[in-house]
Design a protein around this motif. Structure first.
Motif, PDB file in Angstrom:
ATOM      1  N   GLN A  71       0.840  -1.203   0.000  1.00  0.00           N
ATOM      2  CA  GLN A  71       0.000   0.000   0.000  1.00  0.00           C
ATOM      3  C   GLN A  71       0.874   1.251   0.000  1.00  0.00           C
ATOM      4  OE1 GLN A  71      -2.653  -0.472   3.429  1.00  0.00           O
ATOM      5  NE2 GLN A  71      -4.268  -1.186   2.036  1.00  0.00           N
ATOM      6  N   VAL A  72       0.262   2.350  -0.486  1.00  0.00           N
ATOM      7  CA  VAL A  72       0.971   3.630  -0.527  1.00  0.00           C
ATOM      8  C   VAL A  72       0.025   4.710  -0.016  1.00  0.00           C
ATOM      9  CG1 VAL A  72       2.224   5.299  -1.937  1.00  0.00           C
ATOM     10  CG2 VAL A  72       2.251   2.870  -2.560  1.00  0.00           C
ATOM     11  N   LEU A  73       0.479   5.529   0.935  1.00  0.00           N
ATOM     12  CA  LEU A  73      -0.246   6.701   1.393  1.00  0.00           C
ATOM     13  C   LEU A  73       0.202   7.890   0.551  1.00  0.00           C
ATOM     14  CD1 LEU A  73      -2.102   8.236   3.343  1.00  0.00           C
ATOM     15  CD2 LEU A  73      -0.153   8.440   4.911  1.00  0.00           C
ATOM     16  N   LEU A  74      -0.698   8.433  -0.250  1.00  0.00           N
ATOM     17  CA  LEU A  74      -0.338   9.477  -1.206  1.00  0.00           C
ATOM     18  C   LEU A  74      -0.409  10.863  -0.576  1.00  0.00           C
ATOM     19  CD1 LEU A  74      -2.320   8.112  -4.290  1.00  0.00           C
ATOM     20  CD2 LEU A  74       0.098   7.782  -3.739  1.00  0.00           C
ATOM     21  N   LEU A  75       0.103  11.837  -1.314  1.00  0.00           N
ATOM     22  CA  LEU A  75       0.110  13.215  -0.824  1.00  0.00           C
ATOM     23  C   LEU A  75      -1.298  13.778  -0.668  1.00  0.00           C
ATOM     24  CD1 LEU A  75       3.083  14.673  -2.904  1.00  0.00           C
ATOM     25  CD2 LEU A  75       3.029  14.280  -0.440  1.00  0.00           C
ATOM     26  N   ASN A  76      -2.277  13.208  -1.388  1.00  0.00           N
ATOM     27  CA  ASN A  76      -3.654  13.668  -1.239  1.00  0.00           C
ATOM     28  C   ASN A  76      -4.368  12.970  -0.089  1.00  0.00           C
ATOM     29  OD1 ASN A  76      -4.050  11.117  -2.245  1.00  0.00           O
ATOM     30  ND2 ASN A  76      -5.199  11.745  -4.061  1.00  0.00           N
ATOM     31  N   GLU A  77      -3.588  12.276   0.781  1.00  0.00           N
ATOM     32  CA  GLU A  77      -4.075  11.586   1.970  1.00  0.00           C
ATOM     33  C   GLU A  77      -4.928  10.367   1.620  1.00  0.00           C
ATOM     34  OE1 GLU A  77      -5.990  14.400   4.463  1.00  0.00           O
ATOM     35  OE2 GLU A  77      -4.153  15.523   4.898  1.00  0.00           O
ATOM     36  N   GLN A  78      -4.808   9.863   0.403  1.00  0.00           N
ATOM     37  CA  GLN A  78      -5.531   8.673  -0.024  1.00  0.00           C
ATOM     38  C   GLN A  78      -4.592   7.475   0.033  1.00  0.00           C
ATOM     39  OE1 GLN A  78      -7.345   9.052  -3.891  1.00  0.00           O
ATOM     40  NE2 GLN A  78      -7.702   6.863  -4.113  1.00  0.00           N
ATOM     41  N   THR A  79      -5.019   6.422   0.692  1.00  0.00           N
ATOM     42  CA  THR A  79      -4.228   5.195   0.755  1.00  0.00           C
ATOM     43  C   THR A  79      -4.727   4.254  -0.337  1.00  0.00           C
ATOM     44  OG1 THR A  79      -3.877   5.418   3.133  1.00  0.00           O
ATOM     45  CG2 THR A  79      -3.553   3.237   2.162  1.00  0.00           C
ATOM     46  N   VAL A  80      -3.815   3.810  -1.200  1.00  0.00           N
ATOM     47  CA  VAL A  80      -4.200   2.943  -2.310  1.00  0.00           C
ATOM     48  C   VAL A  80      -3.404   1.650  -2.241  1.00  0.00           C
ATOM     49  CG1 VAL A  80      -4.796   4.891  -3.798  1.00  0.00           C
ATOM     50  CG2 VAL A  80      -2.497   3.926  -3.903  1.00  0.00           C
ATOM     51  N   THR A  81      -4.025   0.597  -2.756  1.00  0.00           N
ATOM     52  CA  THR A  81      -3.331  -0.673  -2.957  1.00  0.00           C
ATOM     53  C   THR A  81      -3.072  -0.800  -4.444  1.00  0.00           C
ATOM     54  OG1 THR A  81      -4.492  -1.670  -1.078  1.00  0.00           O
ATOM     55  CG2 THR A  81      -3.445  -3.169  -2.650  1.00  0.00           C
ATOM     56  N   PRO A  82      -1.863  -0.536  -4.894  1.00  0.00           N
ATOM     57  CA  PRO A  82      -1.609  -0.489  -6.342  1.00  0.00           C
ATOM     58  C   PRO A  82      -1.895  -1.826  -7.012  1.00  0.00           C
ATOM     59  CG  PRO A  82       0.242   0.419  -5.094  1.00  0.00           C
ATOM     60  CD  PRO A  82      -0.647  -0.258  -4.114  1.00  0.00           C
ATOM     61  N   SER A  83      -2.470  -1.749  -8.210  1.00  0.00           N
ATOM     62  CA  SER A  83      -2.676  -2.954  -9.007  1.00  0.00           C
ATOM     63  C   SER A  83      -1.330  -3.451  -9.536  1.00  0.00           C
ATOM     64  CB  SER A  83      -3.628  -2.659 -10.170  1.00  0.00           C
ATOM     65  OG  SER A  83      -3.102  -1.632 -10.988  1.00  0.00           O
ATOM     66  N   ALA A  84      -1.331  -4.670 -10.021  1.00  0.00           N
ATOM     67  CA  ALA A  84      -0.072  -5.303 -10.432  1.00  0.00           C
ATOM     68  C   ALA A  84       0.605  -4.577 -11.583  1.00  0.00           C
ATOM     69  CB  ALA A  84      -0.335  -6.760 -10.819  1.00  0.00           C
ATOM     70  N   ASP A  85      -0.161  -3.784 -12.375  1.00  0.00           N
ATOM     71  CA  ASP A  85       0.427  -3.075 -13.515  1.00  0.00           C
ATOM     72  C   ASP A  85       0.687  -1.610 -13.225  1.00  0.00           C
ATOM     73  OD1 ASP A  85      -2.172  -2.260 -13.361  1.00  0.00           O
ATOM     74  OD2 ASP A  85      -2.579  -2.446 -15.515  1.00  0.00           O
TER      75      ASP A  85
END
Length: 793
Positions: free
Chosen positions: A286-300
């Protein structure tokens, strides 16, 4: 893409006003959507210094300020801004000024204290929504100067609508190249000389996915002051280009992106661990982005990571955990080339977009990252101070894009554009946009520069020549041709004639989609396997229609939902059917069909006729009028769309051409059609083949009328009886028509009585009784012989 006109003119300054510049860009393919001043109109607002402030004697939240507005004497102005303080420079609207919204400034008394002007916030000048206090101006502005001049508020903000293939113009440098090429004006791009390293600070870079990121540059800069103020000239250019100033390091990266077109990102170097990797995500990462959104990046989704964790979504957005703050003193500056396919659509899949992804997914110059790195480094050192280390660059040459030469035939250019351009003129136009041109026999080999992703085929070069030459300079030559008046038989009719005939029967034409719901085909056509669309525009429009009836039924529903109960509609359109196995060519049949539907009251509400709903015979009469004077035949029919006992096949010249009947009660109820509609559907080709009425001499002799009642079998169609009678009719018989059907007392249960009216007349003489009786007798004998009919007593 938004940019400041003044910023553009610092790079290339053609002798054109703003309107002419906008027209030039639009005609070159860079469509200008808007060209508006960066500030709304207002007058008499100047730079002023607050000399002293004191508390208002009659109001706790007001201050009485002495203001130097360059008038030679101090102005007394009552102000309620909480940040008003002696020594600061602020905008001052003097008496007589007109602010946005036609707000006029006058001398006034506020709580008993005279005020001669108004000190302004950014919102009061229409510059932003900030109204928390007075707009603080740079201290180096001259007192008394008009604020529009001091802040360049007469600058024009251009908004251009770029096609996806012109990503090279997503920067001031790109637009400047275009303007220079179109006008011949000199272009002065910003200097980006290499910055010599003064410290040996490095961070290794590993390309784990070189096909997605074949070039990545990184540099460490130490000792920076992240709290340094952004210079006013930079802040002004950013704001006038639609970008909000945030902090000096972010502003510098945004500035270089707008200036050169290369997105950059600054990491807090102290928060990084080991080498920088460009890789794809690990499962569950997972990555916590600068816009305060936490995403689980897809494989691509490509990531920027260090040895410990993911730092950013590559080419999209940085991560919060490695982002710079006002306490940052050591920066790792990133400048990379990401393949468009590796970035395209990724940001949208996470529900946001960014300036960086907008550029990378369209294509960024793959030779630009190092140049942009040097430019950003120089700005950081000049504004924030610090010391720079060497540029670390990881490159995978075999994965970098190539710019193969494109063959261009000058003769082809002249033929496509219709103008006589010489070979030298063609080469000169192409060289103006930095295309390398080499001669090879009669052709040119043209090599695009690294920033032009859109030059791939000969037609791309022809388009370049056309826009550089100027679309306005290509003459508009009207086409010439010879039109022949085609013969048209007066005895035939056209589809428009059919339309007029149906419209004359009180029907309105509709045009329905040929794409319909599969349920309609199943219900109205008993078609379980319709022709399906590979890519339907909507789930309820997934198959091709094989009948016009479902669309007309839907028109009834639409009208009933709008309280329109009387509906009379018709349509002429194609239906789509699979060809039978025995037909010579496989594929689909697309016959043209004419269909009409009537529902609700037979007539509009009136005093002269009793209200009744339309029935089978009303629509049958409309259909017969369409084919008149030709006669139609009708046979009982079983059809999935129609009432079992109120439906018939339509016959024309012995051939089945369509159907007529009342909509089946099941579909009337399911689709809420109200009183059962009646519909007919026939081949348009048959309607066009019907003969037109022909003139016949009107007889001056008296006509003879005889009524003939024949008893026939209950199941025998009237059409069959009429056909037999007309077959045997002598020349003196003008017309035979049914006027009564009877079964009941005096008639056997399995029989019915059909009463026909026979009209006989001759144009030259009066008929004798004997020949009239002989004609009637021949009709009866023929009916007896062919149908087993008998004359009713």
């Amino acid at each position: 893409m938004q940019f400041s006109e003044k910023w553009l003119r610092s790079l290339v300054n053609p002798p054109l006003d703003s309107d002419a510049l906008g027209h030039l860009l639009t005609m070159a393919g860079l469509e200008v959507e808007e060209a508006d001043p960066v500030a709304p109109p207002f007058t008499s607002v100047v730079v002023a210094r607050i000399v002293e402030t004191e508390k208002h004697p009659n109001a706790d939240k007001l201050k009485v300020c002495k203001v130097d507005a360059g008038k030679g004497e101090l102005l007394q102005i009552v102000c309620g801004a909480p940040n008003a303080a002696a020594g600061m420079l602020v905008p001052c609207a003097t008496v007589g000024a007109v602010l946005p919204g036609d707000f006029a400034i006058k001398a006034a008394k506020l709580r008993g204290v005279e005020s001669f002007g108004m000190l302004c916030s950014a919102r009061e000048l229409g510059l932003s929504e900030d109204h928390g206090g007075l707009l603080e101006l740079p201290m180096d502005l001259p007192v008394g100067q008009d604020i529009r001049t001091a802040l360049a508020l007469d600058d024009i903000r251009f908004t251009i609508k770029l096609t996806p293939n012109r990503s090279d113009c997503l920067s001031l440098a790109g637009v400047g190249r275009e303007v220079a090429a179109l006008t011949g004006t000199a272009l002065a791009l910003p200097a980006a000389e290499a910055v010599a390293p003064t410290i040996d600070a490095r961070r290794a870079i590993v390309l784990d996915a070189p096909e997605a990121c074949p070039r990545y540059c990184g540099r460490i800069i130490r000792g920076v002051d992240a709290k340094a103020p952004t210079p006013e000239w930079m802040k002004q250019r950013l704001q006038h280009s639609g970008v909000r100033a945030i902090s000096v390091l972010v502003d510098i990266t945004n500035y270089v992106m707008l200036e050169l077109g290369q997105p950059l990102h600054a990491f807090d170097n102290a928060r990084l661990d080991g080498s920088v990797h460009v890789r794809y995500p690990q499962p569950g990462e997972q990555v916590l982005l600068l816009n305060e959104q936490t995403v689980t990046p897809s494989a691509d989704t490509l990531l920027i990571a260090d040895e410990a964790r993911a730092l950013a979504l590559a080419g999209i957005m940085g991560g919060e955990e490695s982002g710079i703050t006002l306490d940052t003193t050591e920066v790792f500056l990133e400048s990379a080339f990401f393949a468009p396919d590796a970035i395209a659509g990724r940001a949208r899949s996470y529900g946001f977009s960014s300036d960086a992804s907008h550029r990378f997914e369209r294509g960024v110059d793959f030779e630009l990252p190092r140049l942009a790195m040097e430019r950003a480094t120089r700005l950081i050192l000049d504004i924030c101070g610090g010391e720079a280390g060497p540029v670390e660059e990881a490159v995978s040459p075999q994965h970098l894009p190539t710019r193969p030469a494109v063959r261009l035939r000058p003769a082809r250019v002249r033929k496509l554009l219709g103008i006589d351009l010489g070979d030298e003129a063609i080469a000169a136009l192409l060289e103006r946009v930095h295309l390398a041109v080499h001669r090879e026999g009669a052709d040119f080999l043209v090599t695009p520069p690294s920033f032009r992703f859109d030059i791939e085929i000969e037609e791309d070069l022809v388009e370049e020549i056309a826009r550089l030459h100027g679309y306005d300079n290509i003459p508009a030559v009207a086409p010439q041709g010879t039109l022949l008046m085609l013969d048209r038989s007066e005895s035939g009719r056209s589809a428009w004639d059919v339309r007029h005939l149906i419209a004359a029967r009180d029907y309105q034409e509709v045009v329905n989609y040929a794409f319909v719901d599969a349920a309609w085909e199943r219900d109205f056509c008993a078609n379980p396997d319709p022709i399906r669309l590979a890519n339907p525009i909507a789930s309820q429009m997934g198959v091709m229609r094989s009948s016009l009836i479902p669309g007309l039924a839907a028109n009834v529903v639409t009208n009933r939902n709008r309280q329109q109960d009387r509906v009379r509609v018709f349509e002429i359109g194609r239906c789509f059917e699979r060809k039978a196995d025995g037909e010579p060519v496989s594929g689909f049949r697309q016959p043209l069909i004419v269909a009409a539907l009537a529902a609700g009251p037979a007539q509009r509400e009136q005093w002269g006729a009793a209200a009744r709903n339309v029935d089978f015979y009303d629509v049958k009469g409309d259909l017969e009028a369409l084919f008149a004077p030709a006669s139609l035949g009708f046979e009982r029919l079983s059809h999935p769309a129609l009432h079992p006992g109120r439906a018939a096949t339509v016959l024309f010249e012995g051939r089945r051409i369509g159907i007529i009947g009342e909509i089946h009660p099941v579909w009337v109820q399911r689709y809420d059609l109200g009183p059962a509609p009646v519909v007919f559907e026939v081949e348009l080709e048959a309607a066009l083949a019907a003969s037109l009425p022909a003139y016949r001499e009107i007889s001056r002799q008296p006509a003879v009328v005889r009524d003939l009642a024949l008893v026939v079998g209950q199941e025998l169609p009237v059409a069959s009886v009429l056909a037999v009678l007309r077959e045997a009719a002598p020349a003196i018989v003008c017309d035979i028509g049914l006027f009564d059907v009877y079964h009941g007392k005096g008639i056997e249960p399995e029989k019915k009585s059909l009463a026909f009216r026979v009209l006989m007349q001759d144009t030259h003489r009066t008929l004798e009784e004997a020949e009239v009786e002989q004609a009637v007798e021949s009709l009866v004998r023929h009916a007896e012989a062919k149908l087993g009919a008998r004359l009713r007593g």
